[in-house]
Design an enzyme around this catalytic site. Sequence first.
Site, short mmCIF file in Angstrom:
data_model
loop_
_atom_site.label_atom_id
_atom_site.label_comp_id
_atom_site.label_asym_id
_atom_site.label_seq_id
_atom_site.Cartn_x
_atom_site.Cartn_y
_atom_site.Cartn_z
N HIS A 1 -9.74 4.98 -0.38
CA HIS A 1 -8.80 5.02 0.75
C HIS A 1 -9.47 5.75 1.90
CE1 HIS A 1 -4.81 3.69 -0.92
NE2 HIS A 1 -5.60 3.62 -1.98
N GLY A 2 -8.90 5.59 3.10
CA GLY A 2 -9.42 6.33 4.25
C GLY A 2 -10.80 5.87 4.67
N GLY A 3 -10.99 4.55 4.74
CA GLY A 3 -12.31 4.00 5.08
C GLY A 3 -12.71 4.22 6.55
N GLU B 1 -2.91 6.24 -7.76
CA GLU B 1 -3.87 7.22 -7.21
C GLU B 1 -3.83 8.50 -8.03
OE1 GLU B 1 -4.08 7.47 -2.94
OE2 GLU B 1 -4.07 9.67 -3.02
N ASP C 1 0.84 -1.19 0.00
CA ASP C 1 0.00 0.00 0.00
C ASP C 1 0.89 1.26 0.00
OD1 ASP C 1 -2.47 1.34 0.21
OD2 ASP C 1 -2.29 1.46 2.40
N VAL D 1 -8.84 0.19 5.01
CA VAL D 1 -9.05 0.54 6.43
C VAL D 1 -7.78 0.25 7.22
CG1 VAL D 1 -10.34 -0.05 8.53
CG2 VAL D 1 -11.52 0.01 6.32
P1 13P Z 1 -7.57 4.86 7.26
O1 13P Z 1 -6.34 4.67 8.10
O2 13P Z 1 -8.11 6.23 7.33
O3 13P Z 1 -8.58 3.80 7.51
O4 13P Z 1 -7.08 4.67 5.75
C1 13P Z 1 -6.45 3.50 5.38
C2 13P Z 1 -5.96 3.57 3.99
O5 13P Z 1 -6.51 4.23 3.16
C3 13P Z 1 -4.79 2.75 3.64
O6 13P Z 1 -4.33 3.04 2.38
#
Ligand code: 13P
Length: 287
Positions: free
Chosen positions: A210-212, A134, A82, A233
């Site tokens: 991203h950013g779940g 991205e 990631d 997540v």
């Molecule tokens: P969060 O840490 O906000 O859940 O985002 C995880 C993410 O997007 C990993 O690439």
Amino acid sequence: MALVTLEEILRSTRKEKYAVGSFNAANHSMAEAILSVSEELGLPVILGLAEVQFRYVDLERFVPYLRQRIEGMATPVALHLDHGLSLETVYRGLDLGFSSVMIDASSFPYEENVALTRQVVRRARSYGASVEAELGQVGGGEGNLEQGTEADAAGYTDPSQARDFVENTGIDALAVSIGTVHGPFKGKPRLDLERLAEIRSLVEVPLVLHGGSGLSEDDFRRAVACGISKINVFTETSLGAAGALRELLAKGTPLGYPDLTTAAEKRIRDIVRGQLRVFGTPALKSV
Ligand code: 13P
């Protein structure tokens, strides 16, 4: 063999309208918690490790360990690097055996993002690995727990640029910016679902959110209905596990180290189980 690529694990998501959960594991204990839920529910999962999390593990030992663990599983699992921030990191990930890699050149000017991503796609093909990239900026920072971040619409993904980006790079999955942030939110998340639907209509490859962490069940369901195939997540499992430890320690009863890791893993499993159910994998019908 359960180890599959990102392309394989996401192949049916668009047609069947579900998303696969991508959970980052910054150590063995987190990985075990995530993989055990995949086994328990009989569901596919993506196990991620971000470059900023390399500091927690001995990567040269951790990745082969994960590959071996995953190869013994009956459910499909993609092992995903990631947010690789440089060619060097991504190439190292391919050598180590990740079945898919993300090159995150989203902070560079557009043409540079395209050029770097194309190079990664060319290299990944010779390993049989998938590539995620991205476009646009998802705010915040993974592991930054100091303060929440507000989503900034100036960084949202431009739909027609997204089409151009996918055509010019040959990637397998596109991470989009539509109102989420990495780490805790400041304020209430408001997803730009119209933008998401427009990107979906213009782009063939699976889309990644991203950013779940911090989104509601309703947010997830709507994002999936509008075309999201993969949901990332980390903060929620990480803070959840830390919270479980705090609660246990506050009781003041005698505890050993395994009591702590067991409680933390249980909390991670509960979060992952709940989210996989919401993301709606078809196999859930039998669970
Ligand atoms: P969060 O840490 O906000 O859940 O985002 C995880 C993410 O997007 C990993 O690439």
